[in-house]
Design an enzyme around this catalytic site. Sequence first.
Site, mmCIF file in Angstrom:
data_model
loop_
_atom_site.group_PDB
_atom_site.id
_atom_site.type_symbol
_atom_site.label_atom_id
_atom_site.label_comp_id
_atom_site.label_asym_id
_atom_site.label_seq_id
_atom_site.Cartn_x
_atom_site.Cartn_y
_atom_site.Cartn_z
ATOM 1 N N ILE A 157 39.399 -21.213 18.714
ATOM 2 C CA ILE A 157 39.304 -22.694 19.482
ATOM 3 C C ILE A 157 40.595 -22.706 20.103
ATOM 4 O O ILE A 157 40.970 -23.428 21.282
ATOM 5 C CB ILE A 157 38.622 -23.350 18.841
ATOM 6 C CG1 ILE A 157 36.965 -22.955 18.447
ATOM 7 C CG2 ILE A 157 38.510 -24.708 19.457
ATOM 8 C CD1 ILE A 157 36.315 -23.791 17.512
ATOM 9 N N ASP A 176 51.144 -21.974 13.542
ATOM 10 C CA ASP A 176 49.881 -21.171 12.999
ATOM 11 C C ASP A 176 50.736 -20.246 12.196
ATOM 12 O O ASP A 176 51.194 -18.982 12.648
ATOM 13 C CB ASP A 176 48.984 -20.593 13.951
ATOM 14 C CG ASP A 176 47.742 -20.071 13.110
ATOM 15 O OD1 ASP A 176 48.036 -19.644 11.992
ATOM 16 O OD2 ASP A 176 46.759 -20.013 13.781
ATOM 17 N N ASP A 261 36.172 -36.494 17.026
ATOM 18 C CA ASP A 261 34.710 -36.047 17.118
ATOM 19 C C ASP A 261 34.231 -35.997 15.624
ATOM 20 O O ASP A 261 32.827 -35.710 15.602
ATOM 21 C CB ASP A 261 34.550 -34.633 17.833
ATOM 22 C CG ASP A 261 33.146 -34.368 18.118
ATOM 23 O OD1 ASP A 261 32.318 -35.187 18.654
ATOM 24 O OD2 ASP A 261 32.771 -33.140 17.748
ATOM 25 N N GLU A 266 30.156 -38.716 7.550
ATOM 26 C CA GLU A 266 29.155 -38.807 8.978
ATOM 27 C C GLU A 266 27.696 -39.033 8.563
ATOM 28 O O GLU A 266 27.455 -38.702 7.465
ATOM 29 C CB GLU A 266 29.361 -37.457 9.632
ATOM 30 C CG GLU A 266 30.564 -37.113 10.182
ATOM 31 C CD GLU A 266 30.523 -35.784 10.877
ATOM 32 O OE1 GLU A 266 29.607 -34.937 11.071
ATOM 33 O OE2 GLU A 266 31.881 -35.341 11.455
ATOM 34 N N HIS A 284 30.295 -35.963 16.858
ATOM 35 C CA HIS A 284 30.142 -34.859 16.500
ATOM 36 C C HIS A 284 29.514 -33.672 17.630
ATOM 37 O O HIS A 284 28.553 -33.125 17.074
ATOM 38 C CB HIS A 284 29.589 -34.351 15.134
ATOM 39 C CG HIS A 284 30.226 -33.337 14.508
ATOM 40 N ND1 HIS A 284 30.346 -33.059 13.096
ATOM 41 C CD2 HIS A 284 30.566 -32.072 14.885
ATOM 42 C CE1 HIS A 284 30.864 -31.843 12.702
ATOM 43 N NE2 HIS A 284 30.821 -31.138 13.817
ATOM 44 N N LEU A 285 30.060 -33.751 18.627
ATOM 45 C CA LEU A 285 29.516 -33.260 19.878
ATOM 46 C C LEU A 285 30.289 -31.980 20.314
ATOM 47 O O LEU A 285 29.909 -31.321 21.183
ATOM 48 C CB LEU A 285 29.606 -34.261 21.119
ATOM 49 C CG LEU A 285 28.781 -35.495 21.059
ATOM 50 C CD1 LEU A 285 29.001 -36.397 22.250
ATOM 51 C CD2 LEU A 285 27.171 -35.182 20.796
ATOM 52 N N GLY A 286 31.155 -31.579 19.438
ATOM 53 C CA GLY A 286 31.779 -30.296 19.710
ATOM 54 C C GLY A 286 31.065 -29.065 20.145
ATOM 55 O O GLY A 286 31.264 -28.267 21.237
ATOM 56 N N ALA A 287 29.847 -28.999 19.504
ATOM 57 C CA ALA A 287 29.181 -27.804 19.915
ATOM 58 C C ALA A 287 27.848 -28.044 20.755
ATOM 59 O O ALA A 287 26.836 -27.286 21.241
ATOM 60 C CB ALA A 287 28.590 -27.219 18.674
#
Length: 534
Positions: A157, A176, A261, A266, A284-287
Amino acid sequence: MRTDRPLKILVSDTLRREGLEVLDRAEGFEIDYRPGLGEEDLARAIPPYDGLIIRSASRVTARVIEAGANLRVIGRAGIGVDNVDVPAASRRGIVVMNTPTGNAVTTAEHALALLLSVARKVPRADASMKDGRWDKKELQGRELGGKTLGIIGLGTIGRLVAERAKGLRMSVIAYDPAVSLDRALGLGISLVSLESLYKRSDAITVHTPLTHETRGMVGDAAIAKMKPGVLLVNTARGGIFDEQALLRGLSSGRIGGVGIDVYTEEPPGKSPLVMHENVVATPHLGASTLEAQRRIAVEIAQQVTDYLQSGTVVSSVNVPSVPREVAPVLGPYLGLARRLGQFLAQAEEFEPAAIALELQGEAAELSGAPMVASAVAGLLGKYLEEPINPVSAPTLAEDRGIDVTEKKSTHKSEFSTMLILTVTANGGGQFVVSGTLASDRSPRLVHWGSHELDADLEGSILAMKNGDRPGVVGAVGGLLGELGINISRIQMGRAVASGEAASLWSLDTNLSADVMQKLRALPDVLSAHCVYVR
């Protein structure tokens, strides 16, 4: 893996029609579609089923898993498996699968949608228009072109975000530790230290897993190092952002806006963070795109049916590809290798350039590839946003430019079997741990660098190095006692030549960042890390 009876699959969450059609077309299956089952109902329903397909609503607890007398596979349509008791499933020999790449594109796009919305104050502008106002002067935004985007975590991602941000003419830098400099340069991304990323970025987005080390990583200390007015985005995991610290940063003006998000709890309700005027919050709309939901529904349906029909394992989070007859012997070694990787990644600070696993004694007579994959999965799990498992670990390591090798040795040691894990760091230096199996086949840590030990590799551990002088252990034990932290066992190791001692403290709970700071401030403490292995 076929049986004389039809194979039964229960779908206990809503699933796209395309996924259900894959299940219906598979020969030799009975499919029951019963979305909305709670834990109690699911535990009552599960006994006759060979497979279970879920999304995020179903809670597959130890109770449900124990009730699954015939259950062989759990398929999660999506990335996260937080709603599955994976250790309980592993103990029962149940494969847990997910779809780790199915929603990568949509999550990356949502991260950029939040960033653009925060920068241009789109939600506030829309709300004012719908209220009949024309607040043009009050809603002045900011351009992203020419600005610097800092990405924490260059998994699938994170890389997709980087590609799209460059299309907006943003300068992209990233942190990273699991990605080599050459690999980052090949992607056209400048790899920097975390502190440099904080200082240089006009906007920051996180794409890491939620671990003990990343929990609350964007807190007061990190925010104090950032540019005034920085924009922050989190579509990864709730808890990576310290939500109270965000509020303090917003109030002081240090943070210019937040796009979020995912949340510590939650749903978050009307929390102060959600209600803040400079926060763009989504549920939580990422997917949650049509394409992603179609893709993951089809993928998980195919994965579950393939496994039940032929034993093919794809994207499992807990089971490597090992023949059934070998698994009882190899299984304890896989757990040992994984925990050695988990321990070394958390107990030391390095950016891995190469990972090597040496097999001695009995271990050298077995297939080494699954052990190597388990060690790599345990080690890299600290760094990656997407779930990693022994199936995907070698590919993910290669993708990050990390060299992985296996060595079988005839060397005779005091142990009948031993695994030695060595990590070569970027810029030089090596870090080594070794372990063996006890008489009950439980994993034991026997060497940490030059320190000889005989320690459990289970649960929460304080891993400490200190000057070999009197009083250090007493000071640490006294501090933990004052804070009400129970110590179940202490294992000591010395390296006389270096004048350094090491100790592993088995604890009943993880240690907070504040406690770790106090421990590191004690006299003669050289390093201290809270490690969690399982």
